[in-house]
Design an enzyme around this catalytic site. Structure first.
Site, PDB file in Angstrom:
ATOM      1  N   SER A  77      13.759  49.092 -27.827  1.00 15.62           N
ATOM      2  CA  SER A  77      15.186  48.865 -27.617  1.00 15.62           C
ATOM      3  C   SER A  77      15.830  48.253 -28.865  1.00 15.62           C
ATOM      4  O   SER A  77      15.788  48.859 -29.933  1.00 15.62           O
ATOM      5  CB  SER A  77      15.379  47.992 -26.369  1.00 15.62           C
ATOM      6  OG  SER A  77      16.716  48.036 -25.913  1.00 15.62           O
ATOM      7  N   HIS A  98      13.323  52.039 -18.887  1.00 15.40           N
ATOM      8  CA  HIS A  98      13.596  51.530 -20.229  1.00 15.40           C
ATOM      9  C   HIS A  98      12.431  50.735 -20.838  1.00 15.40           C
ATOM     10  O   HIS A  98      12.039  50.972 -21.975  1.00 15.40           O
ATOM     11  CB  HIS A  98      14.859  50.660 -20.211  1.00 15.40           C
ATOM     12  CG  HIS A  98      15.233  50.133 -21.562  1.00 15.40           C
ATOM     13  ND1 HIS A  98      15.597  50.975 -22.597  1.00 15.40           N
ATOM     14  CD2 HIS A  98      15.279  48.865 -22.057  1.00 15.40           C
ATOM     15  CE1 HIS A  98      15.863  50.238 -23.663  1.00 15.40           C
ATOM     16  NE2 HIS A  98      15.668  48.977 -23.370  1.00 15.40           N
ATOM     17  N   ASP A 143      16.346  56.405 -18.310  1.00 19.45           N
ATOM     18  CA  ASP A 143      16.521  55.088 -18.914  1.00 19.45           C
ATOM     19  C   ASP A 143      17.893  54.573 -18.490  1.00 19.45           C
ATOM     20  O   ASP A 143      18.911  55.195 -18.790  1.00 19.45           O
ATOM     21  CB  ASP A 143      16.431  55.222 -20.441  1.00 19.45           C
ATOM     22  CG  ASP A 143      16.506  53.898 -21.180  1.00 19.45           C
ATOM     23  OD1 ASP A 143      17.104  52.936 -20.653  1.00 19.45           O
ATOM     24  OD2 ASP A 143      15.974  53.833 -22.308  1.00 19.45           O
TER      25      ASP A 143
END
Length: 257
Positions: free
Chosen positions: A100, A231, A201
């Site tokens: 991320s 995610h 996600d």
């Protein structure tokens, strides 16, 4: 400031007897409002194969979201940079990886230090979004301190990321202000890349992937779809696939001759 018991950094030395006599270092970065716990299984799996691993705790993470609201992208990048320099000083080759926002941070490292990077590994990285409310962040951050949290987007039952339950808006705005620069400098990245992307996600939308894969100068790019994870894929059903394929990637891109 009390630090979450699972937020301690991971630091493991190289074991060159397991990696063909060379010392191979791997830098890993957790994501926005997360902490090292989300990445430790990955780091430990790579350390078990003999790779040196540095997984720092980013400033403002693993404490309180209020403290995180006093930190910025430059603080997080400075911490990642310190770990990167440590690995460079102690090892023969370096691969960087992140989840991320951690993906965005290691992309920045790869842009700033292209000649020192053997490979780049990203898991659901974020450098763009289709969300329209982010355009209001410069105003909202002065009106409300937080939004609901983004942690625990995990398909696997019973797994906890141990991230914040709220999203600190000043910190979020700082992160998003960095995105255009990271995106603009993507052509500087020349190292091989493996890109793990969850097909579902709920945190990072589909806008980021074509920007990264379309702009980097790397000729060696592998996109790995993760069809059974959300995610935080490093803790999800496809985690073992990430661990195995990243280890194979590291071995390939750091071999000599």
């Amino acid at each position: 400031m009390t630090i979450h018991p699972l937020a301690e950094p991971l630091s493991a030395p190289a074991r060159p007897e397991l990696t063909g006599g060379r010392r191979i270092g791997v830098l890993l970065s957790h994501g926005f409002t997360g902490q090292p716990a989300s990445m430790k299984p990955w780091g430990e799996a790579l350390a078990a194969k003999g790779y040196a691993v540095e997984l720092p705790r980013l400033p403002g993470h693993g404490t309180t979201w209020q403290e995180m609201n006093t930190t910025t992208w430059s603080d997080w990048y400075a911490e990642i940079s310190r770990s990167f320099e440590k690995l460079c000083a102690e090892n023969d080759a370096i691969v960087v990886g992140g989840l991320s926002m951690g993906g965005a941070l290691v992309l920045r490292i790869a842009e700033d230090h292209a000649h020192r990077i053997a490979g780049v590994m990203v898991v659901n990285p974020a450098i763009a979004t289709k969300r329209l409310d982010v355009k209001l962040l410069p105003i909202l951050k002065h009106l409300v301190p937080s939004f609901p949290g983004i942690a625990n987007d995990i398909k696997k039952a019973g797994v906890e990321e141990h991230g914040y339950t709220k999203t600190p808006l000043k910190a979020a705005h700082s992160m998003m202000q960095a995105w255009p620069t990271v995106a603009a400098d993507l052509p500087k990245i020349t190292a091989p890349m493996i890109y793990f992307r969850s097909t579902e996600d709920h945190v990072v939308d589909e806008k980021t992937q074509p920007i990264i894969t379309g702009r980097i100068s790397s000729k060696d790019v592998t996109v790995v779809p993760l069809e059974n994870s959300y995610h935080v894929a490093t803790l999800d059903n496809d985690a073992e696939r990430i661990f195995e394929e990243s280890a194979a990637f590291i071995a390939r891109v750091t071999q000599t001759g």
